[in-house]
Design a protein around this motif. Structure first.
Motif, PDB file in Angstrom:
ATOM      1  N   ALA A 147     -31.334  66.474  -8.603  1.00 42.09           N
ATOM      2  CA  ALA A 147     -29.768  66.500  -9.410  1.00 42.09           C
ATOM      3  C   ALA A 147     -28.914  67.452  -8.759  1.00 42.09           C
ATOM      4  CB  ALA A 147     -29.968  66.395 -10.789  1.00 42.09           C
ATOM      5  N   TRP A 148     -29.656  68.710  -8.572  1.00 36.34           N
ATOM      6  CA  TRP A 148     -28.938  69.883  -8.114  1.00 36.34           C
ATOM      7  C   TRP A 148     -27.915  69.442  -6.462  1.00 36.34           C
ATOM      8  CZ3 TRP A 148     -30.564  71.567  -3.268  1.00 36.34           C
ATOM      9  CH2 TRP A 148     -31.661  71.266  -2.918  1.00 36.34           C
ATOM     10  N   SER A 149     -28.611  68.681  -6.094  1.00 36.28           N
ATOM     11  CA  SER A 149     -28.193  68.592  -4.545  1.00 36.28           C
ATOM     12  C   SER A 149     -26.852  67.605  -4.649  1.00 36.28           C
ATOM     13  CB  SER A 149     -29.355  67.911  -3.541  1.00 36.28           C
ATOM     14  OG  SER A 149     -29.273  66.662  -3.693  1.00 36.28           O
ATOM     15  N   SER A 150     -26.703  66.871  -5.419  1.00 37.60           N
ATOM     16  CA  SER A 150     -25.501  65.992  -5.580  1.00 37.60           C
ATOM     17  C   SER A 150     -24.489  66.719  -6.356  1.00 37.60           C
ATOM     18  CB  SER A 150     -25.630  64.750  -6.294  1.00 37.60           C
ATOM     19  OG  SER A 150     -26.327  65.159  -7.442  1.00 37.60           O
ATOM     20  N   VAL A 151     -24.759  67.647  -7.223  1.00 38.13           N
ATOM     21  CA  VAL A 151     -23.779  68.577  -7.773  1.00 38.13           C
ATOM     22  C   VAL A 151     -23.273  69.742  -6.882  1.00 38.13           C
ATOM     23  CG1 VAL A 151     -23.172  69.108  -9.994  1.00 38.13           C
ATOM     24  CG2 VAL A 151     -25.454  68.437  -9.729  1.00 38.13           C
ATOM     25  N   THR A 152     -24.256  69.948  -5.998  1.00 36.11           N
ATOM     26  CA  THR A 152     -23.717  71.143  -5.198  1.00 36.11           C
ATOM     27  C   THR A 152     -23.006  70.763  -3.831  1.00 36.11           C
ATOM     28  OG1 THR A 152     -25.990  71.679  -4.376  1.00 36.11           O
ATOM     29  CG2 THR A 152     -25.245  73.086  -5.821  1.00 36.11           C
ATOM     30  N   GLY A 153     -22.713  69.371  -3.968  1.00 33.45           N
ATOM     31  CA  GLY A 153     -22.013  68.710  -2.668  1.00 33.45           C
ATOM     32  C   GLY A 153     -22.763  68.707  -1.678  1.00 33.45           C
ATOM     33  N   GLY A 154     -24.154  68.233  -1.841  1.00 32.99           N
ATOM     34  CA  GLY A 154     -25.012  67.955  -0.951  1.00 32.99           C
ATOM     35  C   GLY A 154     -25.423  69.094  -0.183  1.00 32.99           C
ATOM     36  N   ARG A 155     -25.093  70.250  -0.643  1.00 35.08           N
ATOM     37  CA  ARG A 155     -25.347  71.344   0.032  1.00 35.08           C
ATOM     38  C   ARG A 155     -27.164  71.643  -0.255  1.00 35.08           C
ATOM     39  NH1 ARG A 155     -26.563  76.576  -1.118  1.00 35.08           N
ATOM     40  NH2 ARG A 155     -25.921  76.017  -3.466  1.00 35.08           N
ATOM     41  N   SER A 156     -27.783  72.042   0.661  1.00 29.94           N
ATOM     42  CA  SER A 156     -29.307  72.248   0.111  1.00 29.94           C
ATOM     43  C   SER A 156     -29.802  73.520   0.344  1.00 29.94           C
ATOM     44  CB  SER A 156     -30.351  71.054   1.076  1.00 29.94           C
ATOM     45  OG  SER A 156     -29.983  71.407   2.341  1.00 29.94           O
ATOM     46  N   ALA A 159     -41.705  78.006  -0.545  1.00 25.90           N
ATOM     47  CA  ALA A 159     -41.008  78.178  -1.744  1.00 25.90           C
ATOM     48  C   ALA A 159     -39.428  78.000  -1.372  1.00 25.90           C
ATOM     49  CB  ALA A 159     -40.940  79.723  -2.335  1.00 25.90           C
ATOM     50  N   VAL A 160     -38.788  78.062  -0.138  1.00 24.35           N
ATOM     51  CA  VAL A 160     -37.445  77.838   0.084  1.00 24.35           C
ATOM     52  C   VAL A 160     -37.306  76.759   1.001  1.00 24.35           C
ATOM     53  CG1 VAL A 160     -35.166  79.125   0.868  1.00 24.35           C
ATOM     54  CG2 VAL A 160     -37.095  80.475  -0.168  1.00 24.35           C
ATOM     55  N   ALA A 161     -37.817  76.707   2.073  1.00 21.83           N
ATOM     56  CA  ALA A 161     -37.315  75.453   2.902  1.00 21.83           C
ATOM     57  C   ALA A 161     -37.677  74.185   2.508  1.00 21.83           C
ATOM     58  CB  ALA A 161     -38.084  75.740   4.204  1.00 21.83           C
ATOM     59  N   LEU A 162     -39.038  74.247   1.853  1.00 23.89           N
ATOM     60  CA  LEU A 162     -39.228  72.701   1.543  1.00 23.89           C
ATOM     61  C   LEU A 162     -38.567  72.419   0.254  1.00 23.89           C
ATOM     62  CD1 LEU A 162     -41.250  70.640   2.173  1.00 23.89           C
ATOM     63  CD2 LEU A 162     -42.895  71.616   0.687  1.00 23.89           C
ATOM     64  N   PRO A 163     -38.279  72.980  -0.968  1.00 17.99           N
ATOM     65  CA  PRO A 163     -37.486  72.588  -1.786  1.00 17.99           C
ATOM     66  C   PRO A 163     -36.030  72.316  -1.527  1.00 17.99           C
ATOM     67  CG  PRO A 163     -38.423  74.883  -2.291  1.00 17.99           C
ATOM     68  CD  PRO A 163     -39.016  74.321  -1.157  1.00 17.99           C
ATOM     69  N   SER A 164     -35.521  73.259  -0.561  1.00 17.40           N
ATOM     70  CA  SER A 164     -34.170  73.031  -0.226  1.00 17.40           C
ATOM     71  C   SER A 164     -34.138  71.682   0.908  1.00 17.40           C
ATOM     72  CB  SER A 164     -33.944  74.150   0.725  1.00 17.40           C
ATOM     73  OG  SER A 164     -32.967  73.827   1.715  1.00 17.40           O
ATOM     74  N   ALA A 165     -35.241  71.350   1.348  1.00 16.17           N
ATOM     75  CA  ALA A 165     -35.017  70.176   2.151  1.00 16.17           C
ATOM     76  C   ALA A 165     -35.401  68.687   1.476  1.00 16.17           C
ATOM     77  CB  ALA A 165     -36.308  70.078   3.327  1.00 16.17           C
ATOM     78  N   LEU A 166     -35.759  69.028   0.227  1.00 17.14           N
ATOM     79  CA  LEU A 166     -36.220  67.854  -0.609  1.00 17.14           C
ATOM     80  C   LEU A 166     -35.456  66.579  -0.593  1.00 17.14           C
ATOM     81  CD1 LEU A 166     -38.826  66.943  -2.096  1.00 17.14           C
ATOM     82  CD2 LEU A 166     -38.096  67.993  -4.288  1.00 17.14           C
ATOM     83  N   PRO A 167     -34.012  66.947  -0.930  1.00 19.08           N
ATOM     84  CA  PRO A 167     -33.102  65.782  -1.133  1.00 19.08           C
ATOM     85  C   PRO A 167     -33.214  64.969   0.240  1.00 19.08           C
ATOM     86  CG  PRO A 167     -32.198  67.884  -1.851  1.00 19.08           C
ATOM     87  CD  PRO A 167     -33.477  68.483  -1.169  1.00 19.08           C
ATOM     88  N   PHE A 168     -33.034  65.485   1.376  1.00 13.78           N
ATOM     89  CA  PHE A 168     -33.285  64.847   2.668  1.00 13.78           C
ATOM     90  C   PHE A 168     -34.400  64.149   2.728  1.00 13.78           C
ATOM     91  CE2 PHE A 168     -30.083  68.157   3.697  1.00 13.78           C
ATOM     92  CZ  PHE A 168     -28.829  67.358   4.172  1.00 13.78           C
ATOM     93  N   TYR A 210     -34.005  67.549  10.190  1.00 10.33           N
ATOM     94  CA  TYR A 210     -32.647  67.824   9.967  1.00 10.33           C
ATOM     95  C   TYR A 210     -32.433  68.730   8.888  1.00 10.33           C
ATOM     96  CZ  TYR A 210     -27.719  66.772   8.703  1.00 10.33           C
ATOM     97  OH  TYR A 210     -26.566  66.851   8.194  1.00 10.33           O
ATOM     98  N   ALA A 211     -33.130  68.560   7.636  1.00 10.41           N
ATOM     99  CA  ALA A 211     -32.870  69.366   6.526  1.00 10.41           C
ATOM    100  C   ALA A 211     -33.306  71.104   6.863  1.00 10.41           C
ATOM    101  CB  ALA A 211     -33.738  68.799   5.402  1.00 10.41           C
ATOM    102  N   LEU A 212     -34.295  70.972   7.562  1.00  9.42           N
ATOM    103  CA  LEU A 212     -34.501  72.523   7.989  1.00  9.42           C
ATOM    104  C   LEU A 212     -33.449  72.911   8.830  1.00  9.42           C
ATOM    105  CD1 LEU A 212     -38.516  72.550   8.743  1.00  9.42           C
ATOM    106  CD2 LEU A 212     -37.171  73.236   6.577  1.00  9.42           C
ATOM    107  N   ASP A 213     -32.917  72.410   9.601  1.00 14.58           N
ATOM    108  CA  ASP A 213     -31.765  72.704  10.507  1.00 14.58           C
ATOM    109  C   ASP A 213     -30.468  73.349   9.440  1.00 14.58           C
ATOM    110  OD1 ASP A 213     -33.048  72.325  12.846  1.00 14.58           O
ATOM    111  OD2 ASP A 213     -31.775  70.558  13.415  1.00 14.58           O
ATOM    112  N   GLU A 214     -30.284  72.345   8.281  1.00 16.02           N
ATOM    113  CA  GLU A 214     -29.258  72.754   7.462  1.00 16.02           C
ATOM    114  C   GLU A 214     -29.574  73.993   6.544  1.00 16.02           C
ATOM    115  OE1 GLU A 214     -26.304  70.807   7.236  1.00 16.02           O
ATOM    116  OE2 GLU A 214     -27.112  70.823   9.489  1.00 16.02           O
TER     117      GLU A 214
END
Lengths: 255, 294
Positions: free
Chosen positions: A246-255, A164-173, A138-142
């Motif tokens: 922490a960044w994911s909650s401040v950016t409104g769940g955007r990853s 370097a991009v997909a994995l860190p971006s998916a980390l919150p999920f 799901y995180a990769l879709d987003e």
């Protein structure tokens, strides 16, 4: 601090209701011993080596199972999430396997793996892989295509974009998936210990306390410990999540 | 002046299941080294397609692009892009410093990377914010980070896609002046895509006016303003006002000749479908990429 005070008040309230209920005579006292009795038993158990060994067996199995689930589900999720062809090819199998309750697999697992700890760990992993896997996909879709494009125009290769991009971006999920998985693992481990026995653990302790002498106070003490382990694991992972992403909650769940 | 970027007879047609859409038709121009060229055109005229072909993200269906003499096939090594949407283009999990270092990870060692990033952040006046995270900064500051990241990469060509369209007017002025300053001081070659006529005149050494979809060059105007520009005096100068009017007139001409065709097309096919076609195109290009690299 206020939140902690409130939490403690809630726990105290729960214990008071349980105590009153247990002493009211609505249910026989030997079926539902009040917390004052269970508490004394629990303190006694904490000095009991056999009980502590059971607790360690369950916690250790839990750690191993969560570790294995992460090791299996995250790479698999990365593949399924980034290669649509593989995902389509495996969809039917995944949708068939996912709803199978892992306790239903106990007989099969005992046949194949015996009754040792690897059996319960395997079943726990089976149940825990799904939330991590689906959250990763799901995180990769987003994943924001602009982030990928940005990395690409700066000469980042495809594999590096993944790490370097997909994995860190998916980390919150993924971390949310791990948190769900850890709770599932604990439930499955204790259930399998209870149903299949053989390899020690809290579930087996509870089972033996019930079946031998019918000691409900011991059963409840064991249950309380299981609850405390679940709470601690969830709390720890929630903290890690707040700290690392922490960044994911401040950016409104955007990853 | 030698040409840093040359675009020759560039055309791109998106293929969809039920028809084709030509975003760019026969586009030719050059950008000299150290020049700042603004591309203005009506919205939806294919500016972003142009940008994507130059940056190698999609392969044009015909024509050729070369960057300092080398044909562009795939993403060039020495090209940087600043996107309009800074909040989606900075990596939220990386600090400002790490964001700027990101494109340098392949080519430079740690110490060199750090020095390069610090230097670029100083150029954009953000030396004090290196340890912050993008979401802790205002929009204008975030776009400065994106500019610093592009500059730290030392690109042969800096592409900017509507870079100041998402910030407030005051910040926009500041960022425009910042761009002019770093361009002057570091002799950067810049191609700015914008729909803002005033901005194109204020920033540009040259302005390319594009027609409506499919895009082609209507006019290539030299901006006859002193290199040192000022938000107030430049904008009220006669040359500025005259040039702005000319660009506006050209844009209208470009629009009217294509208006009928564009309208008919718009009725036939919705914009959303072309967006889809473009996405398909990008993934197709990526698949091809993958096939060639593996």
């Amino acid at each position: 601090m206020r939140a902690l005070t409130r939490g403690l008040l809630g726990v105290a309230g729960f214990l008071v209701i349980w105590e009153l209920f247990g002493r009211s005579g609505l249910v026989p006292a030997e079926y539902l011993p009040p917390p004052s009795v269970v508490g004394v038993e629990l303190i006694g158990l904490l000095g009991d080596e056999a009980f502590l060994r059971d607790v360690v067996a369950t916690v250790l199995a839990l750690l191993i199972a969560v570790g294995l689930s992460i090791g299996i589900a995250v790479p698999l999720g990365l593949v399924l999430g980034s290669v649509p062809a593989v995902r389509h090819a495996t969809r039917a199998v995944v949708e068939f396997l996912r709803p199978i309750p892992s306790v239903a697999l106990i007989p099969l697992a005992i046949l194949v793996l015996g009754v040792g700890p690897e059996m319960k760990i395997s079943l726990a992993v089976y149940a825990a892989v799904w939330p991590i896997l689906f959250n990763t996909i799901y995180a990769l879709d987003e994943l924001d295509p602009l982030l990928v494009e940005t990395a690409r125009v700066f000469g980042t290769g495809r594999v590096r974009v993944l790490f370097a991009v997909a994995l860190p971006s998916a980390l919150p999920f993924v971390l949310t998936g791990i948190r769900l998985a850890a709770t599932t693992c604990l439930v499955v481990l204790v259930s399998v210990e209870l149903l299949a026995g053989g390899s020690g653990g809290l579930g087996q302790f509870i089972m033996e306390a019930r079946s031998g002498a019918g000691r409900m106070d011991l059963v409840l003490a064991g249950t309380v410990v299981a609850g405390v382990i679940g709470f601690a694991v969830n709390e720890g992972l929630e903290r890690a999540q707040r700290r690392w992403v922490a960044w994911s909650s401040v950016t409104g769940g955007r990853s | 002046m030698t040409a840093m970027l040359s675009v020759a007879e560039l055309g791109h047609t998106y293929q969809a299941k039920d028809g084709a859409h030509t975003a760019i038709a026969d586009l030719s121009f050059t950008v000299g080294a150290g020049e700042l060229v603004c591309v203005v055109g009506p919205s939806g005229c294919g500016k972003s397609t142009l940008l994507r072909t130059i940056s190698g993200l999609i392969r044009p269906t015909h024509g050729a692009i070369s960057l300092h003499g080398n044909a562009v096939q795939g993403v060039p090594d020495d090209l940087a892009v600043v996107f309009q949407d800074y909040s989606r283009s900075l990596f939220p999990w990386l600090s400002v410093q790490k964001n700027v270092e990101f494109p340098l990870r392949r080519s430079l060692g740690r110490a060199a990377r750090r020095a390069r990033a610090a230097e670029a952040l100083e150029w954009v006046g953000l030396s004090g914010a290196t340890r912050k995270y993008p979401w802790q900064l205002s929009g204008g500051m975030q776009q400065r980070v994106a500019i610093a990241r592009a500059l730290a990469y030392r690109p042969a060509l800096l592409l900017m896609d509507e870079p100041f369209a998402s910030v407030d007017a005051q910040t926009r002025f500041e960022l425009e002046d910042l761009l002019l300053k770093v361009k002057r001081e570091h002799d950067t070659t810049v191609l700015v895509v914008t729909h803002d006529i005033d901005e194109s005149v204020y920033l540009g050494d040259r302005i390319l006016v594009l027609s409506g979809s499919p895009a082609s060059v209507v006019a290539d105007l030299a901006v006859d303003l002193p290199a040192q520009r000022d938000q107030i005096t430049t904008r009220e100068s006669e040359a500025f006002v005259a040039l702005r009017a000319e660009v506006a007139r050209l844009l209208n001409v470009g629009k009217s000749t294509k208006a009928l065709r564009a309208k008919r097309k718009a009725n036939e096919q919705s914009a959303a479908k072309w967006a889809e076609a473009e996405r398909a195109e990008v993934s197709r290009a990526e698949a091809e990429d993958r096939a060639t690299t593996s």
